[in-house]
Enzyme design. Structure first.
Site, PDB file in Angstrom:
ATOM      1  N   LEU A  99       0.831  -1.204   0.000  1.00 41.00           N
ATOM      2  CA  LEU A  99       0.000   0.000   0.000  1.00 41.00           C
ATOM      3  C   LEU A  99       0.865   1.254   0.000  1.00 41.00           C
ATOM      4  CD1 LEU A  99      -3.002  -0.729   2.427  1.00 41.00           C
ATOM      5  CD2 LEU A  99      -3.012  -0.550  -0.068  1.00 41.00           C
ATOM      6  N   CYS A 136       7.487  -9.662 -13.836  1.00 37.55           N
ATOM      7  CA  CYS A 136       6.372 -10.552 -13.475  1.00 37.55           C
ATOM      8  C   CYS A 136       5.006  -9.883 -13.480  1.00 37.55           C
ATOM      9  CB  CYS A 136       6.647 -11.159 -12.109  1.00 37.55           C
ATOM     10  SG  CYS A 136       8.080 -12.203 -12.161  1.00 37.55           S
TER      11      CYS A 136
HETATM   12  N1  LIG Z   1      11.253 -12.465  -9.837  1.00 36.37           N
HETATM   13  C1  LIG Z   1      11.100 -13.576 -10.537  1.00 36.37           C
HETATM   14  O1  LIG Z   1      11.989 -14.065 -11.232  1.00 36.37           O
HETATM   15  C2  LIG Z   1       9.787 -14.293 -10.494  1.00 36.37           C
HETATM   16  C3  LIG Z   1       9.606 -15.448 -11.240  1.00 36.37           C
HETATM   17  C4  LIG Z   1       8.383 -16.054 -11.212  1.00 36.37           C
HETATM   18  C5  LIG Z   1       7.395 -15.507 -10.458  1.00 36.37           C
HETATM   19  N2  LIG Z   1       7.578 -14.392  -9.721  1.00 36.37           N
HETATM   20  C6  LIG Z   1       6.454 -13.842  -8.967  1.00 36.37           C
HETATM   21  O2  LIG Z   1       6.300 -12.466  -9.230  1.00 36.37           O
HETATM   22  C7  LIG Z   1       6.073 -11.788  -7.995  1.00 36.37           C
HETATM   23  C8  LIG Z   1       6.711 -10.448  -8.100  1.00 36.37           C
HETATM   24  O3  LIG Z   1       8.086 -10.577  -7.943  1.00 36.37           O
HETATM   25  P1  LIG Z   1       9.066  -9.368  -8.146  1.00 36.37           P
HETATM   26  O4  LIG Z   1      10.413  -9.929  -8.089  1.00 36.37           O
HETATM   27  O5  LIG Z   1       8.619  -8.593  -9.322  1.00 36.37           O
HETATM   28  O6  LIG Z   1       8.966  -8.438  -6.863  1.00 36.37           O
HETATM   29  P2  LIG Z   1       8.088  -7.728  -5.782  1.00 36.37           P
HETATM   30  O7  LIG Z   1       6.872  -8.441  -5.403  1.00 36.37           O
HETATM   31  O8  LIG Z   1       9.052  -7.424  -4.719  1.00 36.37           O
HETATM   32  O9  LIG Z   1       7.746  -6.351  -6.529  1.00 36.37           O
HETATM   33  C9  LIG Z   1       6.812  -6.255  -7.573  1.00 36.37           C
HETATM   34  C10 LIG Z   1       6.398  -4.793  -7.739  1.00 36.37           C
HETATM   35  O10 LIG Z   1       5.716  -4.337  -6.588  1.00 36.37           O
HETATM   36  C11 LIG Z   1       6.271  -3.120  -6.123  1.00 36.37           C
HETATM   37  N3  LIG Z   1       6.173  -3.103  -4.663  1.00 36.37           N
HETATM   38  C12 LIG Z   1       6.853  -3.912  -3.811  1.00 36.37           C
HETATM   39  N4  LIG Z   1       6.477  -3.631  -2.539  1.00 36.37           N
HETATM   40  C13 LIG Z   1       5.557  -2.655  -2.606  1.00 36.37           C
HETATM   41  C14 LIG Z   1       4.803  -1.938  -1.637  1.00 36.37           C
HETATM   42  N5  LIG Z   1       4.904  -2.190  -0.333  1.00 36.37           N
HETATM   43  N6  LIG Z   1       3.932  -0.974  -2.058  1.00 36.37           N
HETATM   44  C15 LIG Z   1       3.816  -0.711  -3.365  1.00 36.37           C
HETATM   45  N7  LIG Z   1       4.509  -1.344  -4.332  1.00 36.37           N
HETATM   46  C16 LIG Z   1       5.356  -2.304  -3.956  1.00 36.37           C
HETATM   47  C17 LIG Z   1       7.692  -3.114  -6.622  1.00 36.37           C
HETATM   48  O11 LIG Z   1       8.167  -1.791  -6.787  1.00 36.37           O
HETATM   49  C18 LIG Z   1       7.573  -3.832  -7.942  1.00 36.37           C
HETATM   50  O12 LIG Z   1       7.252  -2.934  -8.982  1.00 36.37           O
HETATM   51  C19 LIG Z   1       6.626 -12.670  -6.909  1.00 36.37           C
HETATM   52  O13 LIG Z   1       5.845 -12.569  -5.761  1.00 36.37           O
HETATM   53  C20 LIG Z   1       6.503 -14.042  -7.521  1.00 36.37           C
HETATM   54  O14 LIG Z   1       5.253 -14.580  -7.177  1.00 36.37           O
HETATM   55  C21 LIG Z   1       8.758 -13.778  -9.737  1.00 36.37           C
END
Ligand SMILES: NC(=O)c1ccc[n+]([C@@H]2O[C@H](COP(=O)([O-])OP(=O)(O)OC[C@H]3O[C@@H](n4cnc5c(N)ncnc54)[C@H](O)[C@@H]3O)[C@@H](O)[C@H]2O)c1
Length: 359
Positions: free
Chosen positions: A179, A189
């Site tokens: 949030l 992703c």
């Molecule tokens: N990273 C990979 O290689 C991978 C591979 C397969 C699946 N996934 C999946 O994708 C999901 C996303 O992974 P990710 O590595 O992109 O990172 P993440 O969940 O840390 O971040 C994703 C996005 O959310 C935003 N974000 C993070 N915390 C936030 C907050 N508190 N408030 C607002 N925005 C926020 C980040 O800036 C980013 O743009 C994982 O949970 C996983 O399920 C990731």
């Protein structure tokens, strides 16, 4: 790959586990391709004087969908400290084998807090497990777009989105995580998974309006920092803008679909000179996909002659910068906090005009 597995399956019972994010229905598709591979092997063996066509092939297998929820940069921690384990299959035998495999993680043998209750294991059918993965990421992206929309309304009515997020996040039905208002989500992703779910819905005759809004709010959100720069500086042509951070989130070198790229493109279009400093990108020499931006080696050089700074990525290091020194080096000390992570009073004391998102 699946065909190759099929061509080499032999001996006892095997479980083929799909951990990647795959289109809904891929589990059944993999099964079909493995069976094709088996059939090809049978043909080859028959041709080579092996078993007759009538003889059964020794290939006893099941496919399981076991989506992973690892965040980039925290994969090892997330592996040992999962919130849940999702196992999708129609075979009890395969599920039991997977449960045995996961037993040490379920019992938190390697967890940071080994006293926590066992990790919940969610057993579903194949398609539901595949859907869990998409729906999780789509929900998180929607949660961010939601708070960003609230931030934009806050901006107009004079409310503070950080306080609003605290007020709503303490409701246990909503929760505090994801949030933090800012300039939007990116990475490899969220964008891919939200669009994939949208297209799957379309393929099956459903207009996923909420998901469309999640994407369009995010597209607009990337331009909010630009709008704020225009409010502060009016004409951007000939102005120098410094970006603090390039990667889509901190603690990674990943710039795939990063909000910084949209900002760079738009600032270039409007005739601004763009500079950037990123703790990893600046040091690594990685410049793939980066055009129209001068990458500086540190924050001090970034600040030199800038008309404004925009904090794009919430790197922890940016909390500790000497902002008073940076302000001295700038042409006009304006800071757009695109992640709402800096302390307004500290920045004002350092000589900055501070502008947050939804404040
Ligand atoms: N990273 C990979 O290689 C991978 C591979 C397969 C699946 N996934 C999946 O994708 C999901 C996303 O992974 P990710 O590595 O992109 O990172 P993440 O969940 O840390 O971040 C994703 C996005 O959310 C935003 N974000 C993070 N915390 C936030 C907050 N508190 N408030 C607002 N925005 C926020 C980040 O800036 C980013 O743009 C994982 O949970 C996983 O399920 C990731």
């Amino acid at each position: 790959m699946a065909r190759g597995i099929g061509a080499h399956l032999n001996g006892g019972y095997k479980v083929i586990v799909n951990k990647s994010t795959v289109p809904i229905g891929s589990g059944d598709w993999v099964r079909m391709i493995v069976l094709d591979g088996i059939a090809e092997r049978r043909k080859a063996l028959v041709g080579a004087g092996g078993p007759t066509v009538e003889e059964p092939i020794q290939a006893d297998f099941d496919v399981v969908s076991n989506p992973e929820f690892l965040r980039e940069g925290s994969a090892v921690y997330d592996t040992f400290n999962p919130d849940r384990i999702v196992l999708g299959s129609n075979s009890d035998r395969a599920i039991q084998l997977m449960k045995d495999l996961y037993a040490p993680l379920v019992d938190r043998s390697f967890a940071e807090d080994t006293n926590l209750p066992p990790v919940p294991v969610v057993v579903t059918d194949l398609s539901s497990a595949e859907m869990v993965k998409y729906a999780s990421n789509a929900f998180l992206a929607t949660k961010i777009s939601f708070i960003n929309e609230v931030a934009n309304i806050c901006d107009r009515v004079g409310a503070d989105v950080t306080q609003v997020a605290m007020g709503i996040g303490l409701d246990s039905r909503i929760g505090k995580k994801f949030l933090q208002a800012g300039i939007g989500w990116g990475g490899s992703c969220f964008p891919k998974d939200v669009l994939a779910l949208l297209h799957t819905a379309e393929d099956y005759g459903y207009e996923a309006d909420l998901l469309k809004a999640t994407v369009s709010v995010n597209q607009h959100q990337r331009l909010v920092a630009l709008e704020k720069l225009q409010q502060e500086l009016k004409i951007l042509k000939g102005k120098t803008i410094g970006l603090l951070g390039l990667t889509f989130k901190p603690d990674t070198d990943d710039m795939r679909d990063a909000p910084s790229l949209t900002l760079i493109e738009q600032l270039n279009r409007l005739g601004a000179k763009v500079k950037a400093y990123d703790p990893i990108v600046s040091q690594s020499g990685l410049r793939h996909g980066l055009t129209g931006v001068i990458v500086e080696s540190d924050a001090a050089h970034l600040a030199d002659g800038c008309d404004a700074l925009v904090l794009v990525t919430d790197w922890a290091q940016f909390q500790d910068l000497d902002y008073a020194a940076l302000a001295q080096r700038m042409h006009s000390p304006i800071l757009i906090d695109g992640r709402n992570v800096l302390d307004r009073e500290t920045l004002i004391r350092a000589g900055f005009q501070y502008v947050g998102i939804g404040h």
